[in-house]
Design a protein around this motif. Sequence first.
Motif, short mmCIF file in Angstrom:
data_model
loop_
_atom_site.label_atom_id
_atom_site.label_comp_id
_atom_site.label_asym_id
_atom_site.label_seq_id
_atom_site.Cartn_x
_atom_site.Cartn_y
_atom_site.Cartn_z
N VAL A 353 0.86 -1.18 0.00
CA VAL A 353 0.00 0.00 0.00
C VAL A 353 0.90 1.23 0.00
O VAL A 353 1.79 1.34 0.85
CB VAL A 353 -0.91 0.00 1.24
N PRO A 354 0.70 2.17 -0.91
CA PRO A 354 1.56 3.36 -0.94
C PRO A 354 1.45 4.16 0.35
O PRO A 354 0.39 4.23 0.98
CB PRO A 354 1.00 4.17 -2.13
N PHE A 362 -5.66 2.13 -2.02
CA PHE A 362 -4.59 2.13 -3.02
C PHE A 362 -3.71 0.90 -2.90
O PHE A 362 -3.45 0.41 -1.80
CB PHE A 362 -3.73 3.38 -2.88
N VAL A 363 -3.26 0.41 -4.05
CA VAL A 363 -2.30 -0.70 -4.11
C VAL A 363 -1.24 -0.33 -5.14
O VAL A 363 -1.55 0.20 -6.21
CB VAL A 363 -2.98 -2.02 -4.52
N GLU A 364 0.00 -0.61 -4.81
CA GLU A 364 1.09 -0.31 -5.74
C GLU A 364 1.01 -1.20 -6.98
O GLU A 364 0.65 -2.38 -6.86
CB GLU A 364 2.43 -0.54 -5.06
N PRO A 365 1.35 -0.68 -8.16
CA PRO A 365 1.51 -1.55 -9.33
C PRO A 365 2.54 -2.63 -9.02
O PRO A 365 3.63 -2.33 -8.53
CB PRO A 365 2.00 -0.60 -10.42
N THR A 366 2.17 -3.87 -9.29
CA THR A 366 2.94 -5.02 -8.80
C THR A 366 3.36 -5.93 -9.93
O THR A 366 2.55 -6.25 -10.81
CB THR A 366 2.09 -5.80 -7.78
N VAL A 367 4.62 -6.36 -9.89
CA VAL A 367 5.15 -7.29 -10.89
C VAL A 367 5.75 -8.49 -10.17
O VAL A 367 6.57 -8.33 -9.25
CB VAL A 367 6.22 -6.64 -11.78
N PHE A 368 5.34 -9.69 -10.57
CA PHE A 368 5.94 -10.93 -10.07
C PHE A 368 6.72 -11.61 -11.20
O PHE A 368 6.25 -11.69 -12.34
CB PHE A 368 4.86 -11.89 -9.58
N THR A 369 7.90 -12.11 -10.85
CA THR A 369 8.70 -12.91 -11.78
C THR A 369 8.86 -14.32 -11.20
O THR A 369 8.37 -14.62 -10.11
CB THR A 369 10.07 -12.26 -12.01
N ASP A 370 9.55 -15.16 -11.96
CA ASP A 370 9.75 -16.56 -11.55
C ASP A 370 8.41 -17.24 -11.27
O ASP A 370 8.27 -18.04 -10.33
CB ASP A 370 10.65 -16.65 -10.30
#
Length: 480
Positions: A353-354, A362-370
Motif C-alpha cells: 500500500v503506498p 490504493f495498491v502499488e503496481p505489482t510485478v511478479f517474476t519466476d
Amino acid sequence: MVETRENYIDGEWVSTETDETIDVTNPADPSEVVTQYQRSSAADAATAVEAAADAKSEWAATPGPERGSILRTAGALLEERKSELTDLLIAEEGKARPEAAGEVQRAIDIFYYFATKAADLGGTVKGASAPSTNLYIRKEPVGVAALITPWNYPIAIPAWKLAPALAAGNSVVIKPASLAPGVVIEMAAALEEAGLPDGVLNVVTGPGSEVGNEFIENEDTDVVSFTGSSQVGQMVYDQATDAGKRIQTELGGKNPTVVSASADPAEAADIVASGGFGTTGQSCTACSRAIVHEDVYDDFVSELVDRAETIDIGPGADHEMGPQVSADERDSTLEYVDVAQNEGATLATGGGVPEDLGDGYFVEPTVFTDVEHDMRIAQEEVFGPVVAVLQVKDFEEGLEVANGVEYGLSASIVTDDHTEANRFVEEAEAGVVKVNEKTTGLELHVPFGGFKRSSSETWREQGDAGLDFYTIEKTVYDNY
C-alpha cells in the motif's frame, strides 16, 4: 448534506418500501460519503418489472426511427453533462480522470451508434419458391430485458446493454452495482428528459440477492444480461436457464500477452503496463499474465518494473492511477500478493500500500517474476494492478501457457513474426485476440465476448451481435 437518490420506476422517482439506503463512499477517501441510494427489496424490483411489462407493447410498436431519435437526444444530453458525469464516476468508482472521461464518452458514442441502428431493424426479404408469395423475416423485440451491471465500468457496460435493448424495442429493468450506481441514475434522467415513455426503463438499486434475484426469476422478464465475476455469473446462468430465460453473461478473465523473441522489450513493456495497470487492473480484459520468450525475458522484466515504479498513484481526479473500488477489492489483491510469494514467485516491485495516501484503497503496481504456470497467481483472476511474468522457451510453449487457463476473454501477442501472429490469431482460445496491442480496449461496433469460463458462450455483446440478443425473428409467408 449528502444527496439521497431514488429509484426510477414507471416514469417516477420513488423511494424503496424499506426506507433503507446505501452509502457510496469515495474509494480515495472512504470517510467521504458521495451519495446515498435506495437499498431496495424484491418487492421494489417486482414493481419495476410490472411497469416494464405494462409498457413493452407500446414501446415495441413505436417506429424504430422514433426510438432512435430518443436515444440520440439522450446521447446529446449525456454529452452536455460529460464533465459532471466524469466527476461522479471518479468520486464513486475511483478511476483516473482520463479513463473516466473516456468511459463516459464511450457511453455517449454507444447511444449515438444504436440511435442510428434503430432505423435498420425492419428485417429482410427472401425469394419465395411459390408464385404470388412474399417471404420475409421480421425482427421483433423479445419483451422485458433484465440487466445486471458491474461497478468497474459503471456507465459503459450499462450503456452497451441498455442502448441496444431500447433500440430493438424492449422495455428494461436494470440493477446497477451498489458500489457505483450514480452514472446509471443519470442515464435514466437523460432518457426521461429525452422523452422515453413511462415504464420503458426502470432503475432499481440494491443488493443482487434481492433485486437481481427478482429480476431473474420474475415470470415477466424475458431476457437476462449479466456482467460480473465467473462465480456469480454461473449461478445467474443456472438460475435464468432454469426459469426459461434467454441469458447472456460476460465474466472474468486471466488475459495473457505473449512476448515473442522478435519483440522489442521496451515496446512490449509499454503494452503490458498499459493493459495490466490501466484502470488499476480492474478490467475483465486486463493483462494479468506476460508470457515472455527467454531471449528477451530479462530486458522485458527490467522495462516493465521501471514502468510500474514510475506510475503516479493517487486520487483519480489528478493522478495517473487511482484506488481500487473498495476495501474488499484491495484486500483481495493484497491476499494474492501473499499467496504468490508463499508459492515461490519473486516480488519484483510493488505489492504493498503506498505511503502518505491516507485510508484510500490504493495498491502499488505489482510485478511478479519466476512465476510457474500452475501457481494461483497465474491461474486465478486477481482484478487488481498485478502482472505475473512467466518465462517460456519458444512460441509453442507460449501459446500452450496462454491457453492453459479456465478463462478465455482477451489475449494479445507482441511480435514482428507474421507467421507467429497468424498462428496466435487462429489458435488463441479467447473471444478477443490482438496483435501488437494491449488486451484492454474495445471497439463498440464489433462483437465482444469470451470463451470458456469468461462467458456463457451464448450471445455476444456490442454491434449487430448486441442487437441480435434483444430481438427474435419471425418468418412470414404472405400468399397474396
